[in-house]
Design a protein around this motif. Structure first.
Motif, PDB file in Angstrom:
ATOM      1  N   VAL A 233       8.062   9.056 -18.368  1.00 42.73           N
ATOM      2  CA  VAL A 233       7.703   9.465 -17.010  1.00 42.73           C
ATOM      3  C   VAL A 233       6.725  10.624 -17.030  1.00 42.73           C
TER       4      VAL A 233
ATOM      5  N   VAL B 164      13.744   9.692 -10.897  1.00 44.42           N
ATOM      6  CA  VAL B 164      14.326   9.271 -12.167  1.00 44.42           C
ATOM      7  C   VAL B 164      15.845   9.306 -12.061  1.00 44.42           C
TER       8      VAL B 164
ATOM      9  N   LEU C 147       6.399  -0.335 -21.527  1.00 46.48           N
ATOM     10  CA  LEU C 147       6.414   0.294 -20.202  1.00 46.48           C
ATOM     11  C   LEU C 147       5.246   1.268 -20.051  1.00 46.48           C
TER      12      LEU C 147
ATOM     13  N   GLY D  66       2.716   0.714 -17.164  1.00 48.81           N
ATOM     14  CA  GLY D  66       2.531   1.806 -16.212  1.00 48.81           C
ATOM     15  C   GLY D  66       1.087   2.236 -16.104  1.00 48.81           C
TER      16      GLY D  66
ATOM     17  N   PHE E 299      12.157   5.202 -11.751  1.00 48.90           N
ATOM     18  CA  PHE E 299      12.532   4.908 -13.134  1.00 48.90           C
ATOM     19  C   PHE E 299      14.040   5.057 -13.295  1.00 48.90           C
TER      20      PHE E 299
ATOM     21  N   THR F  68      17.374   4.123 -15.968  1.00 46.22           N
ATOM     22  CA  THR F  68      17.865   3.629 -17.256  1.00 46.22           C
ATOM     23  C   THR F  68      19.384   3.509 -17.220  1.00 46.22           C
TER      24      THR F  68
ATOM     25  N   THR G 137       7.758  10.902  -8.252  1.00 47.77           N
ATOM     26  CA  THR G 137       8.657  10.199  -9.165  1.00 47.77           C
ATOM     27  C   THR G 137      10.118  10.401  -8.773  1.00 47.77           C
TER      28      THR G 137
ATOM     29  N   LEU H  19      11.570  -0.130 -14.025  1.00 46.60           N
ATOM     30  CA  LEU H  19      10.417   0.673 -13.628  1.00 46.60           C
ATOM     31  C   LEU H  19       9.783   0.035 -12.399  1.00 46.60           C
TER      32      LEU H  19
END
Length: 372
Positions: A253, A271, A285, A289, A309, A311, A269, A318
């Motif tokens: 990121v 996350v 990614l 991106g 984003f 995980t 962003t 994403l």
């Protein structure tokens, strides 16, 4: 074991060793080895499952599957579990083994899925090289319910050769990936030290030319040269970024935010989640991106974008979206540009899913999910 002659057995085993030693395409060599193995043993049916670190199997090669197993594009072989797969995952399969019955065949008979051609049992052999495991080899024949010691010994010897070949291919691929990264870094350094510096010098020279002359036409010419040099310099810096990501060591990121800044794009962003991402996934990614952000800058006609984003223990998601001009696109339609096609290919190469949403005047949203 049905063998035409000892000479033929040695000859075919030699061919198997040569194929495994020279081949680089996993699917091709496994298919070839399976065909030769069945010929030398007199067996009729076989298949190879390769297994990942999570115990998930995929059908890597097969030969002469009965209709009950080949039905519906071999779905029965590609889905579900069975006794040999369970034993492999439970570390109970360490050598060639007689499997008394085949669960996939039993299920097919119970569901009346088609002819089984007399196949009820198979031998199962783990594919390994040292302590590293890769999957299992299954072979059988109609009405054959037992395998002799010498048959199992031969299968085990071939399986060990297969495991060693798979290890070699894996190491070769890793070496090639390392060499590719090194070459990218070398090219990035060369571009930065030569072409990048020349463009910077050209821009300064053109700027000096504007200040040194009083002629309007000459001023305009120098100004035009300066603008072209600046534009080329920006393109060169973007290319260097693509070859050698700066800041990727600080996280994906962070690297994408820096890349957006370099493009002159403001990015918000969000996350969530925290887990380690495999190197191949992070690399994919990063490239996806880059392409998506470059599209935002070039085509969306906006200066802002959003990046989401997430995980988890089993995958990463994403999403990159903008509120730009958008374009006409319908789900299941062909991808309209090479850049978008490359994003889709990179995603699917890692068994991920690629979703694209866009309408004229409503912006564009790209969603990527990659399991691991």
């Amino acid at each position: 074991m049905s063998i035409e002659s000892g000479h033929e057995e040695i000859s075919i085993l030699k061919e198997i060793a040569e194929l495994l030693n020279e081949g680089t395409d996993t699917k091709e060599i496994l298919s070839g080895v399976l065909q030769k193995l069945l010929h030398v043993t007199g067996l009729q049916t076989g298949w190879i499952f390769l297994m990942d670190e999570h115990g998930t199997h995929h059908l890597a090669a097969d030969a002469a599957l009965p209709p009950a197993l080949a039905h519906n594009q071999k779905r029965r072989m590609c889905q579900g579990t069975c006794w040999c797969v369970n034993k492999y995952n439970n570390h109970q399969l360490n050598k060639a083994t007689n499997i008394m019955e085949c669960k996939r065949i039993e299920d097919a008979i119970e569901e009346k899925a088609g002819e089984t051609c007399g196949l009820t049992h198979h031998a199962t052999v783990p594919l390994r090289a040292g302590q590293e495991r890769f999957g299992i080899l299954n072979v059988g024949a109609p009405n054959k319910t037992h395998f002799e010691k010498n048959e199992l010994a031969l299968l085990e010897a071939v399986a060990y050769q297969i495991g060693t070949a798979l290890k070699r291919i894996k190491l070769t691929q890793r070496e090639q990936e390392t060499a590719l990264v090194a070459e990218r870094n070398r090219l990035a350094r060369d571009l930065h030290d030569s072409v990048n510096q020349l463009l910077f010098s050209l821009s300064l020279t053109a700027r000096a030319g504007v200040e040194m002359t009083a002629n309007t036409e000459i001023k305009q010419t120098f100004s035009y040269i300066q603008d072209l040099a600046q534009e080329a310099l920006g393109e060169m810096r973007a290319l260097i970024w693509q070859l050698r990501p700066q800041g990727l060591e600080n996280g994906l990121v962070s690297a994408l935010k820096s890349y957006a800044d370099m493009l002159g794009l403001s990015i918000k962003t969000k996350v969530s989640g925290a887990t380690c991402i495999p190197g191949k996934v992070e690399e994919a990614l990063w490239r996806i991106g880059q392409e998506a952000l470059a599209n935002c800058k070039k085509h969306a006609q906006i200066t802002e974008a959003k990046l989401l984003f997430h995980t988890s223990s089993n995958g990463v998601a994403l999403t990159i979206l903008d509120a730009g001009c958008g374009f006409h696109y319908e789900e299941n339609a062909s991808i309209p540009s090479l850049g978008l096609k490359n994003m889709k290919l990179r995603t699917e190469a890692l068994n991920g899913t690629f979703n694209l949403k866009s309408k004229p005047g409503s912006g564009t949203e790209i969603q990527i999910h990659i399991p691991f």
